[in-house]
Design a protein around this motif. Structure first.
Motif, PDB file in Angstrom:
ATOM      1  N   UNK A 397       0.862  -1.177   0.000  1.00 20.52           N
ATOM      2  CA  UNK A 397       0.000   0.000   0.000  1.00 20.52           C
ATOM      3  C   UNK A 397       0.898   1.226   0.000  1.00 20.52           C
ATOM      4  N   UNK A 398       0.964   1.891  -1.175  1.00 19.35           N
ATOM      5  CA  UNK A 398       1.846   3.031  -1.348  1.00 19.35           C
ATOM      6  C   UNK A 398       3.276   2.605  -1.041  1.00 19.35           C
ATOM      7  N   UNK A 399       3.877   3.098   0.003  1.00 17.76           N
ATOM      8  CA  UNK A 399       5.243   2.755   0.365  1.00 17.76           C
ATOM      9  C   UNK A 399       5.303   1.895   1.640  1.00 17.76           C
ATOM     10  N   UNK A 400       4.218   1.222   1.954  1.00 24.19           N
ATOM     11  CA  UNK A 400       4.145   0.382   3.148  1.00 24.19           C
ATOM     12  C   UNK A 400       3.838  -1.050   2.745  1.00 24.19           C
ATOM     13  N   UNK A 401       4.683  -1.959   3.178  1.00 27.34           N
ATOM     14  CA  UNK A 401       4.467  -3.382   2.936  1.00 27.34           C
ATOM     15  C   UNK A 401       3.695  -3.947   4.119  1.00 27.34           C
ATOM     16  N   UNK A 402       2.427  -4.245   3.861  1.00 23.57           N
ATOM     17  CA  UNK A 402       1.589  -4.797   4.912  1.00 23.57           C
ATOM     18  C   UNK A 402       1.729  -6.317   4.939  1.00 23.57           C
ATOM     19  N   UNK A 403       1.923  -6.862   6.129  1.00 24.77           N
ATOM     20  CA  UNK A 403       1.972  -8.308   6.337  1.00 24.77           C
ATOM     21  C   UNK A 403       0.673  -8.704   7.015  1.00 24.77           C
ATOM     22  N   UNK A 404      -0.221  -9.290   6.254  1.00 27.06           N
ATOM     23  CA  UNK A 404      -1.583  -9.548   6.700  1.00 27.06           C
ATOM     24  C   UNK A 404      -1.654 -10.943   7.304  1.00 27.06           C
ATOM     25  N   UNK A 405      -2.167 -11.012   8.530  1.00 28.47           N
ATOM     26  CA  UNK A 405      -2.395 -12.272   9.224  1.00 28.47           C
ATOM     27  C   UNK A 405      -3.898 -12.442   9.427  1.00 28.47           C
ATOM     28  N   UNK A 406      -4.370 -13.672   9.342  1.00 24.90           N
ATOM     29  CA  UNK A 406      -5.779 -13.949   9.583  1.00 24.90           C
ATOM     30  C   UNK A 406      -6.059 -13.927  11.077  1.00 24.90           C
TER      31      UNK A 406
END
Length: 480
Positions: A397-406
């Protein structure tokens, strides 16, 4: 001198009826009150013997206050009192106590002597046991005759005669030699599928994984000894058949590889103590012993430059095409210098529609970057962060790497969200991608799709500053 075992005092010491020999277990009587009671009773004279002997077993288990209470008595003991402090960990005893004692080091009993004594016990008690099993019991006791007799007694109650080598190994939870040989052969062949099957057999059999790693390192040590010229059965205590198989396997590898495996297994043993999933940590550790690494995402580049620079290479390919299209007749007229200056104004046109949108990390490239980040964590020995970060789904997202956990991976999210973990992942991601990305773990609710937040004023300011930095334009922020 040696006891005669015939007088009244010797017979009383043997059957435990002599009141002048007192034994205390410091593991269960380690308080100050226990030592004070002992010191109060020491003033009484012995009843039969010349001396009154106090044996304190596992003395290293005494508390600090108990040691201090005993110190004064050790400094000035009565003439009729003798203290025997027994311990297996002398380094845990305070220096003030050690300086007031006469130290005797008891060596380990050799295997041959222990086997001879165990054979005598087996004959007296009519225990049917094979010579290989006796050899195994002596080796497992590691020089302690008490442990060897204990194992022999357990085997007599657990198995029927004759007791075999494999039964002794199953009694103490040690993996059979044949299984260790199979694991070593699979590691040499590089067959990951068969290795995972062997680990599954190990887990389903209920074996201790940490003990298995120790036994495997010992097996590699035996292979290393088998490579020595003129090696005999003195250092590798196995039967003739097992030694022949080990010599064949030892001839297929070299000493450097075996030493490297033993070193890596020592590191794996430390990781197993802190790993939440011992089986996964064991499988990963054994796979790392091979030169083959499994690829989770198919058809993805493994190199850093291949994962990040394909779009940039596509941008640079159209640049030589415009001059070739504008000068079609002579293909050899490109070298003259007069033509590039007039065309220098025109290349600005293809430079304007630079394919910036495709360069915003496609999903495949983003998955590859995250996979390489996990590989870097694994290679650097950060197994805890590697195991907790594997379920994460990356999203840019833009310049942010999101690490998505359930929602079911809340524990993984908590571990990865720690400040030190985020900093480590951010540094590795920036090294691999070459971009100043931030890292933000996100915990998604059940059946929720995490979307990128809408651009706000802060996002536009960040984009303006980033563009100015690329163009070399200095920008100074001032509060309105």
């Amino acid at each position: 001198g040696n006891p005669c075992n015939t007088c009244a005092i010797c017979r009383g010491a043997l059957d435990g009826s002599l009141m002048d020999i007192l034994e205390m277990d410091a593991a269960s009587n380690n308080s100050v009150d226990n030592i004070r009671r002992l010191c109060d009773e020491i003033v009484f004279m012995p009843s039969q013997a010349r001396y009154k002997v106090y044996i304190i077993d596992e003395v290293h288990m005494l508390s600090a206050g108990a040691f201090n209470a005993l110190l004064k008595t050790l400094e000035e003991p009565p003439q009729h009192a003798v203290f025997i402090l027994a311990t297996t960990e002398p380094h845990r005893i305070p220096a003030t106590i050690l300086s007031r004692c006469q130290r005797y080091e008891f060596r380990r009993i050799p295997v041959d002597s222990m086997v001879a004594h165990l054979k005598k016990i087996a004959e007296q008690d009519q225990i049917g046991i094979t010579p290989d099993a006796l050899q195994t019991v002596a080796a497992l006791a590691d020089g302690a005759l008490r442990d060897a007799i204990s194992i022999l007694d357990q085997a007599r109650g657990a198995f029927e005669a004759p007791i075999t080598h494999d039964q002794i190994l199953s009694l103490v939870g040690v993996v059979r030699d044949q299984f260790l040989q199979q694991v070593a052969e699979v590691l040499l062949s590089g067959n990951i599928a068969e290795l995972l099957q062997l680990v599954d057999q190990l887990v389903m059999a209920g074996r201790d994984l940490a003990r298995f790693v120790t036994d495997l390192a010992q097996h590699f040590r035996n292979l290393l000894v088998c490579q020595l010229d003129g090696g005999e059965n003195l250092l590798v205590r196995v039967n003739t058949k097992a030694r022949a198989e080990m010599e064949v396997l030892a001839s297929q590898t070299d000493a450097n590889q075996l030493i490297g495996w033993i070193r890596d297994l020592s590191a794996l043993l430390a990781d197993l103590r802190w790993a939440a999933d011992g089986r996964t940590a064991l499988e990963i550790g054994l796979i790392r012993l091979m030169d083959v690494r499994p690829v989770r995402v198919p058809n993805l580049p493994e190199r850093q430059s291949d994962a990040v620079k394909p779009a940039i290479q596509r941008e640079k390919q159209p640049e030589p095409e415009p001059p070739a299209a504008k000068t079609p007749p002579p293909a050899e007229d490109e070298p003259p210098l007069p033509e590039p200056p007039p065309d220098s104004d025109e290349p600005e046109e293809p430079a304007e529609p630079e394919p910036v949108p495709p360069a915003e990390a496609p999903e495949l490239d983003l998955e590859a970057i995250w996979q390489q980040t996990l590989d870097r964590l694994q290679a650097s020995g950060q197994m805890t962060l590697y195991l907790f970060g594997r379920p994460a789904r990356p999203q840019l997202c833009d310049q942010t790497l999101q690490l998505i956990f359930s929602s079911e991976e809340a524990i993984h999210y908590q571990e990865v969200s720690q400040a030190g973990a985020v900093k480590t992942i951010r540094e590795i991601v920036q090294q691999i991608s070459g971009r100043e990305w931030q890292v933000k773990p996100v915990l998604a609710r059940q059946d929720e799709q995490v979307a990128c937040p809408a651009d706000g004023p802060a996002d536009w300011v960040h984009k303006i500053r980033q563009t100015a930095q690329k163009l070399g334009i200095p920008v100074h922020m001032e509060d309105a």
